[in-house]
Write an enzyme that holds these catalytic residues in place. Structure first.
Site, short mmCIF file in Angstrom:
data_model
loop_
_atom_site.label_atom_id
_atom_site.label_comp_id
_atom_site.label_asym_id
_atom_site.label_seq_id
_atom_site.Cartn_x
_atom_site.Cartn_y
_atom_site.Cartn_z
N ASP A 103 0.70 -1.12 0.12
CA ASP A 103 -0.14 0.24 0.17
C ASP A 103 0.54 1.38 -0.38
O ASP A 103 1.85 1.02 0.11
CB ASP A 103 -1.15 0.20 1.65
CG ASP A 103 -1.76 -1.01 1.49
OD1 ASP A 103 -2.14 -1.71 0.42
OD2 ASP A 103 -2.33 -1.14 2.15
N1 URA Z 1 -1.22 -5.98 3.29
C1 URA Z 1 -1.31 -5.15 3.99
O1 URA Z 1 -2.86 -4.66 4.22
N2 URA Z 1 -0.66 -3.99 3.34
C2 URA Z 1 -0.19 -4.06 2.36
O2 URA Z 1 0.54 -2.93 2.31
C3 URA Z 1 0.91 -5.28 2.63
C4 URA Z 1 0.29 -6.42 2.98
#
Ligand code: URA
Length: 245
Positions: A103
């Site tokens: 993310d």
């Molecule tokens: N899980 C998440 O919620 N976000 C990420 O960036 C990676 C794994």
């Protein structure tokens, strides 16, 4: 492959620049000065020398990056800075892409490569390559949560997760916060955040620490990256090697 592509792929210059170098007589193939950029070279056999330095062909590139927050896991974007934008001009290649997604606000281990087959194997849910995360959580994680994660959870939208290994690193009853480590064997969209949400808490900070048997280099500052050694590339697909710090 064409000589100009060979040299451009190896970062000697743009396609246009290397054509100029060839015209100037700066390139030899098997000891002969070559003046044609169209010459076909066998990358694993012919000896290409640029300006007195041998150029060894490398097909695949692998970089470990410590992704900072605020940067998206994409190659190009009209509005947002991408992980590929963080590469120095000398390391940039058009075929490099981030292997998997983190993310925008997630930090940590991002693999950049042009090896599509490896990417496929690392991301395939069937291969179950482990990814380990560290997270700060609003709410106090409990042993019941550890058990629920170990069984596999139903996350929002009704999706079932595979069993995941949750370790509670610290809890603060007064502040109502926790620190956890989580080992996943698949990579559903926002999976860590959604699993924590499924037990009634919220991730406030997230960092990926490990892919397969390869741990994020603690010497890499946020936004920094370095090439992987051959042995490290092999570790990506290896089994569990939980991080120690
Ligand atoms: N899980 C998440 O919620 N976000 C990420 O960036 C990676 C794994």
């Amino acid at each position: 492959m064409r000589l100009d592509k060979f040299l451009a792929d190896m970062g000697i210059g743009s396609r246009k620049e290397v054509k100029g170098y060839i015209k100037k007589g700066l390139v030899t193939v098997n000891g002969q000065v070559v003046k044609s950029d169209k010459l076909q070279v066998a990358e694993d056999q012919d000896q290409v020398v640029f300006d007195g330095e041998p150029v060894i062909y490398q097909k695949y590139f692998y970089y470990m990056m410590n992704k900072p927050g605020g940067v998206i896991s994409a190659t190009v974007d009209n509005y947002e800075e991408t992980v590929v934008d963080l590469l120095a001009d000398t390391d940039f290649r058009e075929d490099l892409f981030p292997v998997g997604r983190l993310d925008k606000d997630t930090e940590g281990f991002m693999l950049l490569s042009n090896d599509g087959a490896l990417a496929h194997r690392l991301l395939s849910p069937k291969k179950h390559v482990e990814k380990e995360y560290f997270a700060k959580v609003a709410g106090v994680m409990t042993e019941e949560d550890v058990a629920a994660f170990a069984k596999g959870l139903t996350i929002d939208g009704g999706e079932e997760t595979l069993p995941a290994e949750l370790t509670i690193v610290a809890t603060d009853e007064k502040a109502q916060t926790s620190e956890i480590r989580l080992i996943l064997h698949e990579g559903k969209f926002h999976q860590v955040k959604r699993m924590v949400q499924a037990v009634g808490k919220e991730v406030t900070y997230l960092k990926r620490l490990r892919i397969g048997g390869l741990v994020l280099d603690s010497g890499l500052e946020l936004g920094d990256y370095r090439p992987l050694t051959e042995a490290e590339v092999g570790l990506l697909e290896e089994g569990k090697k939980a991080t120690s710090n």
